[in-house]
Enzyme design. Structure first.
Site, short mmCIF file in Angstrom:
data_model
loop_
_atom_site.label_atom_id
_atom_site.label_comp_id
_atom_site.label_asym_id
_atom_site.label_seq_id
_atom_site.Cartn_x
_atom_site.Cartn_y
_atom_site.Cartn_z
CG HIS A 288 14.73 -57.41 101.68
ND1 HIS A 288 13.90 -56.79 100.79
CD2 HIS A 288 15.68 -58.02 100.93
CE1 HIS A 288 14.33 -57.01 99.55
NE2 HIS A 288 15.41 -57.73 99.59
CD GLU B 84 17.01 -54.76 100.60
OE1 GLU B 84 17.82 -55.67 100.88
OE2 GLU B 84 16.60 -54.55 99.44
O1 TA6 Z 1 17.94 -56.77 98.39
C1 TA6 Z 1 17.95 -56.80 97.00
C2 TA6 Z 1 17.97 -58.26 96.56
O2 TA6 Z 1 19.09 -58.94 97.06
C3 TA6 Z 1 17.88 -58.30 95.04
O3 TA6 Z 1 19.06 -58.81 94.47
C4 TA6 Z 1 16.67 -59.20 94.79
O4 TA6 Z 1 17.09 -60.53 94.65
C5 TA6 Z 1 15.85 -58.94 96.03
O5 TA6 Z 1 16.82 -58.92 97.08
C6 TA6 Z 1 14.73 -59.90 96.28
O6 TA6 Z 1 15.24 -61.16 96.60
P1 TA6 Z 1 14.16 -62.38 96.70
O7 TA6 Z 1 14.96 -63.56 97.09
O8 TA6 Z 1 13.16 -61.97 97.74
O9 TA6 Z 1 13.53 -62.46 95.35
#
Ligand code: TA6
Length: 300
Positions: free
Chosen positions: A169, A273
């Site tokens: 990510h 990601e």
């Molecule tokens: O990858 C994008 C995502 O799924 C968004 O929806 C947002 O929730 C981000 O990840 C961050 O997630 P987190 O659980 O680290 O706040």
């Protein structure tokens, strides 16, 4: 929690040194002629990557917490075994448990070309089985050189098949998110998480950010290029073993709702990601392995 002193035998003097980082979390500081990087044992989390002469490549929020059991806001969280909120159990931790667990250090080594390779493992235990009733071994291999390569290996060590999602990510630093473009996803199908999970197809032009953006691009193996003209660089994200690419910027409202993210930080970052999620979840037979690999290269 282990301390930096527990890892002295793994050190390569001046090149791979262990120390207590923010919150006392142990990190390995990689310093080679090619690049500088920091990786926490917590989550096997790459927090920093600076090729020589470059601006920081990865973004970490100044509001991030650094505590056992909590996700770091930035760098490269390792997402496993589910992506996002857990469909069948909203009480489970978002994005799975791998990013908030203390990983084991397996090895630190130097390659001929001056690259440093650090390998971490995470095996199933009582705590993970309580959340997800499967036996697995994760191995995360981080190679630091002029490029940053991360290879997440998932092995099914149990006696029955399991289906998982995963993601590297990655949070990137940008000069101004209003002025960057992402090439490589032209015409790709995506799930729009800002519009009731609707399935859409991206137009035949680069992605530009004009509002909260949270898109899960499906069935795509393409290389993405983040063009940042103001910084005079392109960040190339090559991948293998991944058929999902997620693009995210929280913009104004979502940023304000995140306690570990500064309200004014969203213009300086975006996520690209390297994943396998949603329709692209992977089913592994007993004894089988899968590698999700991201390779990040900086170009002028
Ligand atoms: O990858 C994008 C995502 O799924 C968004 O929806 C947002 O929730 C981000 O990840 C961050 O997630 P987190 O659980 O680290 O706040």
């Amino acid at each position: 929690m282990l301390s930096a002193a527990d890892f002295r035998s793994f050190e390569i003097p001046g090149k791979a040194m262990f120390e207590a980082g923010p919150g006392g979390l142990v990190q390995v500081v990689v310093t080679t002629g090619l690049a500088h990087a920091r990786i926490f044992l917590h989550g096997a989390h790459v927090a920093d990557f600076h090729p020589a002469g470059e601006e920081p490549v990865l973004f970490t929020s100044r509001e991030s917490v650094f505590e056992p059991g909590r996700a770091i806001r930035g760098g490269v969280p390792v997402i496993f075994p589910w992506f996002g909120p857990r469909a069948d159990d909203p009480k489970s931790p978002a994005h799975g448990f791998a990013r908030t667990r203390e990983w084991q250090l397996e090895s630190v080594s130097e390659k001929a070309a001056g690259e440093l390779v650090v390998t971490f493992t995470l095996a199933a235990d009582q705590a993970t089985r309580a959340l997800w009733p499967h036996d697995f071994l994760l191995r995360h291999t981080v190679t630091v050189g002029t490029a940053l390569e991360m290879s997440l290996e998932v092995t099914n060590t149990g006696s029955s098949s399991f289906t998982f999602e995963d993601a590297l990510h990655t949070y990137f630093t940008v000069s101004d998110v209003h002025q960057v473009e992402i090439h490589g996803l032209e015409g790709a199908e995506y799930i729009d998480k800002t519009d009731e999970q609707k399935r859409k197809r991206h137009a035949d032009d680069p992605i530009r950010f004009t509002s909260e953006t949270d898109r899960v691009f499906l069935n795509t193996e393409t290389t993405c290029t983040l063009v940042d003209q103001k910084l005079g660089r392109r960040i190339v994200v090559e991948k293998s073993g991944s058929v999902t690419t997620v693009v995210w910027n929280p913009w104004i409202k979502k940023s304000a709702s995140l306690a570990d993210f500064g309200d004014d930080e969203w213009p300086g970052m975006c996520c690209i990601e390297t994943a396998n999620a949603a329709d692209n979840a992977i089913t592994l037979a007993p004894g089988a392995s899968h590698h999700t690999v991201a390779r990040i290269i900086i170009k002028a």
